[in-house]
Design an enzyme around this catalytic site. Structure first.
Site, PDB file in Angstrom:
ATOM      1  N   ARG A 187       0.870  -1.326  -0.075  1.00  0.00           N
ATOM      2  CA  ARG A 187      -0.098   0.095   0.130  1.00  0.00           C
ATOM      3  C   ARG A 187       0.936   1.298   0.148  1.00  0.00           C
ATOM      4  O   ARG A 187       0.786   2.231  -0.591  1.00  0.00           O
ATOM      5  CB  ARG A 187      -1.107  -0.009   1.287  1.00  0.00           C
ATOM      6  CG  ARG A 187      -1.917  -0.992   1.007  1.00  0.00           C
ATOM      7  CD  ARG A 187      -3.014  -0.803   2.401  1.00  0.00           C
ATOM      8  NE  ARG A 187      -3.823   0.487   2.234  1.00  0.00           N
ATOM      9  CZ  ARG A 187      -4.677   1.022   3.134  1.00  0.00           C
ATOM     10  NH1 ARG A 187      -4.444   0.288   4.331  1.00  0.00           N
ATOM     11  NH2 ARG A 187      -5.177   2.031   3.106  1.00  0.00           N
ATOM     12  N   CYS A 244      -0.947   6.483   8.698  1.00  0.00           N
ATOM     13  CA  CYS A 244      -1.202   4.967   8.445  1.00  0.00           C
ATOM     14  C   CYS A 244      -2.487   5.370   7.311  1.00  0.00           C
ATOM     15  O   CYS A 244      -2.458   6.250   6.551  1.00  0.00           O
ATOM     16  CB  CYS A 244      -1.566   4.121   9.340  1.00  0.00           C
ATOM     17  SG  CYS A 244      -2.884   4.627  10.554  1.00  0.00           S
TER      18      CYS A 244
END
Length: 286
Positions: A187, A244
């Protein structure tokens, strides 16, 4: 009681030694599944540590999304402080109450609860090292009964006690800051993006997958190993900003730094879900 609670991590053995004593803390079961948001609550209803409350990520540990959605706060905005104060009181938490949070996913959701309590000014809060699995391995009992902790008034919080950084601060130029992204490598590199608007990462961000804070047994690495890992950034802890996907697993890195004796790092609460929702914000890949 509060003064002698091991923080920010407590072992299953140390917690079990408190069972049946006046030193038993308020427990928060933070188990959660981003793909099945009712899974943690179902698991809690089946079995949990004695007296544990269910702390639901969406309902208890996050605020509602605004009309602007991810553009304003991301997928898991911080809760309103008055609302969180009332929630803590409902769980029986006051300034003198020891609290232990745990989950069954390696600690990211428990770390979010830990950070939120610290943000409210509560210092006597720890995360169960190794979570539910460590408790069971230590022979700790489980139950399905609802908790009976007496309700207390809303937590008397003052101003925010943990630092945060917003997107505007990062956009204005953060040459003095090091942004650390806690998402999985694929990611971060922009190879996949299952949850948010665009793939990639904040330009200049460094990568520290939160699961790298854990040993194979699911417990946190020793403090010296964590110090070495986060010390590679070459800056003071107060210059580090953790992010995050939505401000949750970043708390795992914040907890790891705290366990390593590296205090003062900040959280970007909106994280990638907020950043990527605005097409005007730059994105890096690779």
């Amino acid at each position: 009681m509060a003064a002698v609670l091991p923080t920010p991590l407590i072992s299953a053995e140390a917690l079990r030694a408190r069972l049946g004593t006046d030193a038993w803390p308020v427990l928060l079961d933070c188990s959660f599944d981003l793909m099945d948001t009712a899974a943690g609550e179902r698991a809690w209803a089946m079995q949990h540590l004695p007296g544990a409350h269910c702390a639901h990520l969406d309902r208890d540990l996050s605020g509602p999304k605004t009309a602007r959605g991810a553009l304003d706060g991301g997928r898991h905005p911080l809760p309103d402080r008055d609302t969180l104060a009332a929630t803590l009181g409902r769980w029986g938490i006051g300034p003198d109450t020891p609290v232990v949070a745990y989950d069954a996913q390696g600690g990211p959701f428990a770390a979010r609860a830990w950070w939120l309590l610290r943000w409210m000014g509560h210092r006597a809060v720890a995360v169960l090292d190794g979570g539910l699995a460590a408790w069971q391995a230590a022979g700790g009992p489980l139950e399905s009964a609802a908790p009976t902790t007496p309700v207390r008034p809303p937590y008397p919080a003052s101003g925010p006690a943990m630092p945060t950084v917003n997107a505007q601060r990062l956009l204005q130029g953060a040459g003095d800051l090091v942004v650390v992204d806690a998402r999985a490598g694929e990611r971060f590199r922009g190879e996949v993006e299952p949850l948010d608007a665009r793939a990639g990462h904040i330009p200049g961000a460094r990568h520290r997958f939160f699961k790298d804070n854990l040993a194979p047994d699911g417990r946190f690495l020793p403090p010296e190993a964590l110090r070495a890992a986060f010390g590679r950034h070459g800056v003071a802890p107060t210059q580090v900003v953790h992010q995050c996907g939505s401000g949750v697993t970043a708390c795992h890195n914040l907890l790891a730094m705290e366990a390593a004796g590296l205090h003062g790092a900040a959280l970007y609460p909106g994280s990638w879900s907020e950043w990527s929702a605005d097409p005007a914000r730059p994105v890096a890949r690779g």
